[in-house]
Design an enzyme around this catalytic site. Structure first.
Site, mmCIF file in Angstrom:
data_model
loop_
_atom_site.group_PDB
_atom_site.id
_atom_site.type_symbol
_atom_site.label_atom_id
_atom_site.label_comp_id
_atom_site.label_asym_id
_atom_site.label_seq_id
_atom_site.Cartn_x
_atom_site.Cartn_y
_atom_site.Cartn_z
ATOM 1 C CG MET A 29 -1.946 -1.276 1.223
ATOM 2 S SD MET A 29 -3.452 -0.919 2.137
ATOM 3 C CE MET A 29 -2.887 -0.809 3.694
ATOM 4 N N GLY A 30 2.191 1.067 -0.273
ATOM 5 C CA GLY A 30 3.088 2.209 -0.266
ATOM 6 C C GLY A 30 3.572 2.611 0.883
ATOM 7 C CG LEU A 32 7.208 1.291 -0.862
ATOM 8 C CD1 LEU A 32 8.191 1.049 -2.124
ATOM 9 C CD2 LEU A 32 6.235 0.330 -0.205
ATOM 10 C CG HIS A 33 8.375 0.366 6.010
ATOM 11 N ND1 HIS A 33 8.542 -1.161 6.277
ATOM 12 C CD2 HIS A 33 7.113 0.302 6.401
ATOM 13 C CE1 HIS A 33 7.590 -1.841 6.498
ATOM 14 N NE2 HIS A 33 6.653 -0.872 6.472
ATOM 15 N N GLY A 35 11.033 -2.981 5.713
ATOM 16 C CA GLY A 35 10.129 -4.123 5.499
ATOM 17 C C GLY A 35 9.845 -4.322 4.203
ATOM 18 C CG HIS A 36 6.866 -1.983 2.078
ATOM 19 N ND1 HIS A 36 7.048 -0.775 3.016
ATOM 20 C CD2 HIS A 36 5.571 -2.404 2.190
ATOM 21 C CE1 HIS A 36 5.532 -0.866 3.607
ATOM 22 N NE2 HIS A 36 4.806 -1.670 3.008
ATOM 23 C CD GLN A 152 -2.141 -8.902 3.931
ATOM 24 O OE1 GLN A 152 -2.795 -7.997 3.932
ATOM 25 N NE2 GLN A 152 -0.996 -8.609 3.711
ATOM 26 C CB SER A 184 4.011 -0.596 10.650
ATOM 27 O OG SER A 184 2.770 -0.095 10.232
#
Ligand code: AMP
Length: 283
Positions: A29-30, A32-33, A35-36, A152, A184
């Protein structure tokens, strides 16, 4: 790196490439950090082409949730993706007509009547409906999802197996700040005081890990320890639960649950944060 804004555009771009190259897909969902970025690194290691979608999915937000204020940082996201070697960003403004899709998917209550599914009714229906649309558009060989959103991941694995979707779901471990807080996009809602308090979530999970490793099998005892750590930080969790990692069933004793995973959701200031960790009972 190319950016596609519509389903037709990304399909056209991928059409000839997919004949000779494998595609890994990272839905986001953008905002970004790291984690992504760890998901993107995993995707790059597993396939020839990496597609990242950036789409804040309205169907997975409840009426009183943070859809409108969810951070949208496309320019910064695109820069991070380019630096990380992403080949394509799929950035649609919407994925269905203005009245919403007439055909939707529903996640079974057995997977959704607990944890985030219980506190966010309809959330996982929104997730599976849109991930299915994204899979149909991108048609990836591999899709990478983070363990941070464990329920999820579980629901999506089940969707892929129940619907015989030709995609391999790969899990990526949770990336944390140095002090343990799970990264997050919602961490940016935290004030300095909230940020300090939020550390208690991972500390509470770790305390249950330690107790379980020392042989404590009583789930109420494990939870009580964690609740005390959260309470000392001024946090009342939305849920604090221990369940089987695949079936998401719960039991009173850890030794009848093995393997087990601990889950916490809590509101800290205006941010709703979630985290989870595996519990290993020695003996
Ligand atoms: P989101 O943009 O929050 O919808 O997340 C997109 C993907 O990144 C999902 O598969 C998440 O589980 C994953 N993700 C989010 N935060 C983390 C994290 N701290 N570590 C690993 N994966 C994450």
């Amino acid at each position: 790196m190319r950016v596609a804004h519509s389903a037709d555009e990304i399909r056209r771009q991928l059409q000839s490439l997919r004949k000779s190259q494998s595609i890994a897909f990272v839905p986001t969902m953008g905002c970004l950090h790291d984690g992504h970025l760890s998901l993107i690194r995993k995707a790059k290691a597993l396939a020839d082409i990496v597609v990242v979608s950036i789409y804040v999915n309205p169907l997975q937000f409840g009426a009183n949730e943070d859809l409108d204020k969810y951070p949208r940082t496309f320019e910064a996201d695109a820069k991070l993706c380019a630096e990380a070697g992403v080949d394509f960003i799929f950035h649609p403004s919407t994925l269905y007509g203005k009245n919403g899709p007439a055909i939707t998917l529903q996640a079974a209550a057995s997977l959704c009547d607990c944890l985030c599914g219980a506190s966010r009714p309809g959330h996982f229906d929104g997730v599976v409906t849109v991930v299915n649309i994204l899979f149909n558009i991108v048609q990836p060989d591999i899709a990478v999802f983070g363990e941070k959103d464990w329920q999820q991941l579980t629901v999506i694995r089940r969707m892929v197996s129940d619907l015989h979707m030709p995609v391999e779901v790969v899990a990526a471990e949770t990336i944390r700040e140095k002090d343990g807080l799970a990264m997050s996009s919602r961490n940016r809602y935290l004030t300095a005081d909230d940020r300090t308090a939020a550390i208690a979530i991972s500390q509470a999970l770790r305390s249950m890990q330690r107790l379980a490793a020392s042989g404590e099998s009583d789930i109420d005892t494990l939870k009580q320890e964690a609740l005390t750590i959260l309470a000392n930080a001024g946090i009342t969790p939305e849920y604090l639960d221990i369940r089987h990692p695949a079936s998401l069933k719960n039991r009173r004793k850890l030794n009848s649950l093995r393997p087990a995973r601990a889950f916490i959701a809590a509101r800290v200031g205006t941010a709703r944060l979630i985290d989870n960790m595996p519990l290993e009972l020695t003996q």
